[in-house]
Write an enzyme that holds these catalytic residues in place. Structure first.
Site, PDB file in Angstrom:
ATOM      1  N   ASP A  51     -20.974 -46.042 -35.850  1.00 56.73           N
ATOM      2  CA  ASP A  51     -20.641 -47.452 -35.638  1.00 56.73           C
ATOM      3  C   ASP A  51     -20.536 -47.741 -34.149  1.00 56.73           C
ATOM      4  OD1 ASP A  51     -19.425 -50.111 -36.838  1.00 56.73           O
ATOM      5  OD2 ASP A  51     -18.146 -49.517 -35.158  1.00 56.73           O
ATOM      6  N   TYR A  56     -20.105 -52.356 -26.167  1.00 56.11           N
ATOM      7  CA  TYR A  56     -19.510 -51.073 -25.794  1.00 56.11           C
ATOM      8  C   TYR A  56     -20.281 -50.501 -24.607  1.00 56.11           C
ATOM      9  CZ  TYR A  56     -17.176 -51.145 -30.396  1.00 56.11           C
ATOM     10  OH  TYR A  56     -16.431 -51.477 -31.506  1.00 56.11           O
TER      11      TYR A  56
END
Length: 326
Positions: A51, A56
């Site tokens: 995930d 990010y």
């Protein structure tokens, strides 16, 4: 590693997955070498669900995953990513079909694939869940072949329940020993609709590892430093919204039920006691953390006494701070 059915997609995924926020950023410095080693260790241990999200490390996490899977092959691995948090300001009006498709195209490039396995709206404002045209746009992207499936990542149980009105494949929600409300309102309905549940923040940002103390310090770029009070995003993402000192006190009481099992593994095995859960996604910044997380799946079921003890700690210490907030 046991497998669980991922809702109605037809996929089977490992019940312990890999949360790739930490290798992207906001958890202190993690080198590319350590990040790739952690990913490889997880995959070697049987993890088949990764995930990530476009924010990010501004795509770094996605690119690291692409590099590792390119070197070892993608067969049997499901990669979930998320989109929407790049919208600035992060308001409902920013969620448009064109904006989402642009973010999805960037993730396709980062992950080096023609279609995303699973695209999740990344904790959008609550108003987005009342805009059916956004979910219709995701259906169109499935038809265009850019997505295989889509779901949502939510902050609140109420958002998760509203999302079930749409043809989603999954809901990602914070669920751990310190965030138990989803069991009361959400799990049964999701199961009835064959919607997969992804349990994120399973270790409460490290509190449930039992390794943190009142003297623990965190790097400037670690969200456990800069988001203690929700300065950057929802405070529930940091220590599950539990005041740090309260969490430490609760952890001391949880130690009494762990026996010889590390608290982190017990916390992950606790999550897997719930049949509604499809996969828990702890993060890891190095191979030993990844291996330890995966090993939790091999633990025997918790006893009724252990489950009751966890509930008692939650009710006594944690529930007043978090239960009705999320």
């Amino acid at each position: 590693m046991q497998q669980r059915q991922f809702g109605k997609t037809g996929w089977s995924v490992s019940e312990i997955g890999f949360g790739a926020w930490a290798i992207g950023g906001s958890w202190g410095d993690v080198s590319d070498r350590d990040a790739e080693a952690a990913l490889n260790a997880a995959l070697d241990a049987g993890v088949t669900f990764l995930d990530t999200a476009d924010v990010y490390g501004d795509g770094r996490s996605e690119r690291l995953i692409a590099r590792v899977l390119k070197s070892r092959g993608r067969d049997g691995v499901v990669v979930a990513t998320k989109a929407g948090r790049k919208i600035n300001p992060h308001v409902s009006a920013g969620y448009t079909p064109a904006a989402l498709e642009g973010y999805i195209d960037a993730s396709l490039r980062n992950l080096e694939v023609d279609a995303l396995d699973l695209l999740q709206l990344h904790c959008p404002p609550t108003d987005v869940f009342y805009r059916p045209e956004i979910f219709a746009a995701l259906d169109q992207l499935v038809s265009k072949g850019k997505l295989k499936a889509y779901g949502v990542s939510v902050e609140k149980v109420e958002e998760a329940l509203k999302a079930l009105e749409y043809p989603i494949s999954s809901v990602q929600i914070i669920f751990n020993m310190f965030r138990q409300r989803p069991t009361e309102h959400f799990f049964e309905r999701a199961q009835a609709q064959q919607v997969a549940i992804i349990a994120r923040v399973p270790l409460a940002s490290g509190l449930l590892t039992g390794k943190l103390t009142a003297q623990s310090s965190f790097a400037r770029e670690d969200h456990r430093n800069f988001n203690r009070h929700g300065e950057a995003f929802d405070v529930g993402e940091t220590f599950s919204g539990v005041p740090y000192d309260v969490g430490l006190q609760a952890v001391e009481e949880l130690r009494a039920i762990t026996g010889n099992i590390p608290l982190a593994q017990l916390a992950l095995r606790w999550i897997l006691m719930f049949d509604a859960i499809t996969v828990a996604i702890p993060g890891a910044k190095n191979p030993s953390q990844a291996q330890s997380n995966a090993a939790a799946a091999a633990l025997p079921p918790l006893s009724a006494e252990q489950m009751a003890a966890v509930k008692q700690v939650y009710d006594t210490h944690i529930k007043p701070h978090v239960h009705q907030r999320w």
